[in-house]
Design an enzyme around this catalytic site. Sequence first.
Site: not given
Length: 387
Positions: A234-235
């Site tokens: 998700h980063r």
Amino acid sequence: MWLGEWNVNGCQTWCEDWESGDDRVYDRGVKIVSVVGARPQFVKLAPIAAAVTAADHEHVIVHTGQHYDPELSGVFFSGLGIPEPDEALHVGSGGHGGQTGAMLAALDPILLKHEPDWVLVYGDTNSTIAGALSAVKLHLPVAHLEAGLRSFNRRMPEEHNRVLTDHAADLLLAPTPQAVEHLEREGLGARTVLVGDVMVDACLRARDLSVDSAVSAPAPGIDPSLPYLVATIHRAENTDDRERLAGIIDALAALPVPVALLAHPRLRARAAEHGIELDRGAIRLGSPLPYAQMVAALSGSVGVVTDSGGLQKEAYILARPCTTVRTETEWPETLVGGWNVLTEPTDAAFGAIAARPASATPPGQPYGDGRAAARVVSELERAARSR
């Protein structure tokens, strides 16, 4: 700085007594405002909320709305038994400046209305820095839970949030001795207390509650009776660049065992923008899970692939090999014994690393014994009484 040895037996005791608290007696009357807004903060809030209730102090929960998707917000409150927020800001998504600014504007009148003894902020998100800045400018005491973590990667927004919050806060609640050392090197030792990691409290309780539950598939197409991996990505540094995200997904799709990719809304949105198909090869696409189900999925897996700080630690606590798609970690303790390995998706050995067996070296207890929340509340009370 609290330097007692971790009580190994205390871990199980705290898991069993989460609802009723431990055997220490607190004075009454401390008012705590918790500012939260993202999934990892809801998990940390659960044992804190239970410990505050057990100590009979007043607790006001402010939800900024940073994570507003029901899969990342509401389901965690209901699934973890957290009281409904007393205040909801409904800030939603946006750029870092706009989101943080909107939180600041909304938090000021709320904190003035409640006039707490402590504003407690959690972790390293925009909600964390907004809560800290609003409180210090209003001359309200701030305590930072999970203080002292450092990745030393200044390109990470979370790193700036951590450092700035630590230097603004009045009380630094550190989860590990390494975090204490970081704070001492930055001249913040006098404000620092080692309390342990509340994520251990939450993770072990969820694990114990799920022991007798029926095992369910963490994603469509996953047979929980056969080996599988759990993955989350998700980063921004992994999702915003098309070439890098494509490389990560290609690497996951080529793994030799099925991969339950629990896709964060950010991942789905960026993959769609980049024209990257997620559900292919070894990947079985799923959605973020409620916390107890996530712990059950990790416990049933043969390993984890992630860029999440929290998931690295949960895998370590549950003795599952973790492969972290980053060049650094805030949790260096997980690297000991090879339980966590930092790697790039372009590494020729990525598949072998991600599908490796569990380490022969048992994981230790660097994050504490599962009684951190009780220590946090005790420290908040002690410091409030001494002012």
